[in-house]
Scaffold this motif. Structure first.
Motif, mmCIF file in Angstrom:
data_model
loop_
_atom_site.group_PDB
_atom_site.id
_atom_site.type_symbol
_atom_site.label_atom_id
_atom_site.label_comp_id
_atom_site.label_asym_id
_atom_site.label_seq_id
_atom_site.Cartn_x
_atom_site.Cartn_y
_atom_site.Cartn_z
ATOM 1 N N THR A 189 42.914 37.697 30.339
ATOM 2 C CA THR A 189 43.736 38.882 30.069
ATOM 3 C C THR A 189 44.319 39.470 31.351
ATOM 4 N N SER A 249 47.035 41.176 39.074
ATOM 5 C CA SER A 249 47.113 42.360 38.203
ATOM 6 C C SER A 249 46.043 42.241 37.132
ATOM 7 N N GLY A 250 45.624 43.392 36.614
ATOM 8 C CA GLY A 250 44.725 43.414 35.471
ATOM 9 C C GLY A 250 43.332 42.907 35.723
ATOM 10 N N GLN A 271 36.962 54.537 35.857
ATOM 11 C CA GLN A 271 38.136 53.684 35.713
ATOM 12 C C GLN A 271 38.003 52.768 34.493
ATOM 13 N N ARG A 292 39.205 49.711 32.100
ATOM 14 C CA ARG A 292 39.957 48.456 32.237
ATOM 15 C C ARG A 292 39.985 47.784 30.857
ATOM 16 N N ILE A 293 41.172 47.603 30.305
ATOM 17 C CA ILE A 293 41.317 47.031 28.971
ATOM 18 C C ILE A 293 42.356 45.923 29.025
ATOM 19 N N GLY A 294 42.035 44.773 28.469
ATOM 20 C CA GLY A 294 42.987 43.670 28.428
ATOM 21 C C GLY A 294 42.888 42.905 27.119
ATOM 22 N N LEU A 305 48.296 41.331 27.679
ATOM 23 C CA LEU A 305 48.650 42.641 28.216
ATOM 24 C C LEU A 305 47.367 43.323 28.656
ATOM 25 N N ASN A 306 47.515 44.230 29.618
ATOM 26 C CA ASN A 306 46.330 44.941 30.094
ATOM 27 C C ASN A 306 46.722 46.340 30.544
ATOM 28 N N TYR A 307 45.764 47.213 30.525
ATOM 29 C CA TYR A 307 45.907 48.588 30.992
ATOM 30 C C TYR A 307 44.652 48.948 31.775
ATOM 31 N N GLY A 308 44.830 49.682 32.865
ATOM 32 C CA GLY A 308 43.646 50.071 33.616
ATOM 33 C C GLY A 308 43.955 51.118 34.667
ATOM 34 N N THR A 309 42.902 51.741 35.160
ATOM 35 C CA THR A 309 42.978 52.641 36.294
ATOM 36 C C THR A 309 42.370 51.921 37.492
#
Length: 566
Positions: free
Chosen positions: A25, A102-103, A518, A520-522, A535-539
């Motif tokens: 991810t 990334s991610g 933080q 972290r999601i993917g 796709l991924n989202y994170g701090t």
């Protein structure tokens, strides 16, 4: 009739080229060093990283140097002051290089642009030795202003004004179109002592200046294309006994700078490890790295040093050594743990060969006929470097994690990381004389750490990595409490008998512990055997580099040049 018979064992090896990792991810590239070690031009970690389009000179996706994390066997090899990598591990000692741009998951912290995780080679079941000498052919490392092709920097065609000013004295009195003034200006000491100066006097003074200029750039015509850059790589590994394996790799590489110096830049490295597997459920490993580098510091460029590279530039000597201990434990087919203890030491010394440790630059320059002369060709001579000093940086690193495969849908990984630093810096700048000398000196012990947990969920048509990371750090130092007037004496309220501004009387406070959570999601959606959508989202946070925190420079007169901000 069917008949059974016994024969020799037949081993069938099948290979399937996987185009993508369907459960990934993040943006990740894996390089197997055995596959690319024979590739032309791939001789260092930098060469490996630049196989990717989004990495140039340690800049990941346009980020700054220092925004990425460099790990060797999971342990940091970054310089804690700048967050940049302290050395470049030799490629012959690496088994694999993982590059995240990334991610990256909750396991990785203190990075914003990318993560590079290098896996070191270990000894195999049979002994294997590799020896590889190589060298560059003699060539020009520079480009001339005229042709933009390789040529000598000392070519007359590369020097502004040279062909005119070496013969024509009238040209010294002409107007420089780039500056709007005469190339030669009469020194004020002459105009105040000898009046009036006539045209003949002006030409005579210009001739003296021309002689000084030609003497300064006396290396014009030098070819400097007869030096080579040799490199020697060596590695050996194999079994030592029952369950014990050994591996060792070494390199020596000399690189000549863009201009001729007495000594070339030198890089020497030694990387080795011993592994011990007493059983199928336990594995112990100890590894050691020693890297030394010598660099001629051109201070941001070579134009100022090309005519005086022997004594005027700073020399940099760095020694980096790393020792690591690791224990891997398998509790069951679905549970295993990993514990690592590492120590990284970086010792750096900047020095000027002609200046003793207790001397200032004027001990040398006062004996010169002229100092720091810059002629109309814009090249400087006798420009003595004015910075030197030492850094002793220690990083203690303890990590522990455990992996649990609960069922075929959930793989849980959780762990903790703790870092302790020993920073001893003594840098001196503007060391031309006692009145201009400035010092950056501190000895601090900051700490930081993290705990994390992440779950990998795998379903048909969907893979998800969901993680949470908790970071904390404390700079463990005092800082000036008054943000608007840091050196103000808090007892001063217009009382002229008290000192208003003094570093020793200023109010200070102790740093607190900073924390950050933080997520972290993917997600990954496999489309076919050769394609996947993710796709991924994170701090992603990073503590400030220690140069931004601890570098303070206050003059003896309590004038602030700059203050770090803990």
């Amino acid at each position: 009739e069917a008949t059974s018979f016994e024969s020799k064992e037949v081993v069938i090896t099948a290979y399937s080229s996987k185009k993508v990792e369907q459960d990934l991810t993040a943006t990740k590239q894996v390089y197997n060093m055995d596959d690319i070690s024979a590739s032309a031009g791939v001789a260092s970690l930098t060469d490996v990283l630049e196989l990717q389009a989004d990495i140039v000179d340690d800049h990941f996706r346009g980020g700054r140097v220092g925004q990425s994390s460099f790990l060797l066997n999971g342990a940091t090899i970054s310089n804690p002051l700048t967050n940049s990598r302290s050395f470049s591990p030799i490629t012959t000692a690496l088994q694999q290089v993982e590059v995240y741009t990334s991610g990256f998951s909750a396991e990785y912290g203190n990075a914003q642009s990318g993560v590079v995780n290098m896996i070191e080679k270990e000894g195999g079941e049979t002994w294997e030795t590799r020896f590889e000498p190589s060298t560059s052919l003699p060539y020009y490392k520079t480009f001339t202003d005229n042709t933009k092709s390789g040529g000598s920097v000392y070519s007359p065609n590369s020097l502004h004004f040279y062909n005119v000013l070496k013969d024509d004295m009238q040209a010294w009195l002409a107007i420089d179109p780039t500056q709007g003034k005469q190339l030669f200006s009469i020194p004020a000491s002459f105009t105040s002592t000898y009046k009036p100066l006539n045209y003949r006097d002006t030409l005579a003074l210009a001739r003296l200046t021309q002689i000084m200029w030609l003497s300064a750039i006396r290396k014009v015509g030098l070819e400097y294309n007869n030096r080579i850059d040799p490199r020697i790589d060596f590695s050996v590994g194999g079994p030592l006994g029952d369950g014990v394996k050994f591996f060792l790799a070494a390199r020596q590489e000399a690189i000549n700078p863009l201009i001729p110096t007495n000594d070339p830049n030198m890089d020497r490295q030694l990387m080795g490890n011993v592994t011990y597997e007493p059983s199928s459920s336990d594995k112990f490993k100890i590894d050691y790295i020693l890297a030394t580098t010598f660099t001629n510091n051109l201070d941001g460029g070579w134009l100022d040093w090309m005519f005086q590279p022997t004594v005027s530039m700073t020399k940099n000597q760095q020694l980096t050594d790393h020792i690591g201990l690791e224990w891997k434990k398998v509790y069951s087919p679905s549970v295993f743990s990993d514990i690592k203890l590492n120590y990284l030491n970086i010792s750096t010394d900047d020095y000027i060969e002609i200046i003793n440790p207790g001397q200032f630059g004027d001990a040398y320059t006062k004996m010169l006929q002229w100092t720091d002369y810059t002629g109309p060709s814009t090249h400087a001579v006798q420009k003595l470097q004015s910075s030197r000093g030492s850094q002793r940086l220690g990083t203690y690193d303890l990590q522990a994690n455990i992996n649990i495969q609960f069922d075929k849908y959930n793989l849980l990984k959780t762990g903790a990381q703790l870092f302790s630093y020993n920073l001893n810096v003594n840098k001196m700048q503007s060391m031309s004389n006692a009145s201009s000398a400035q010092t950056i000196k501190f000895h601090n012990y900051p700490v930081e750490g993290a705990v994390y947990a992440q779950d990998k969920l795998e379903f048909e048509g969907l893979v998800a990595n969901i993680g949470l990371r908790f970071d904390f750090y404390n700079f463990n130092t005092d800082y000036f409490s008054d943000l608007y007037s840091p050196l103000r004496n808090p007892a001063w309220f217009g009382d002229t008998t008290l000192i208003f501004k003094d570093r020793s009387l200023a109010a200070v406070s102790r740093t607190k512990t900073y924390t950050k959570l933080q997520p972290r999601i993917g997600f990954s959606f496999p489309l076919s055997e050769t394609s996947v959508f993710h796709l991924n989202y994170g701090t992603f946070t990073q503590r400030p580099s220690f140069t931004q925190v601890f570098y303070n420079q206050v003059s003896p007169f309590n004038d602030i040049q700059f203050l770090g901000n803990p």
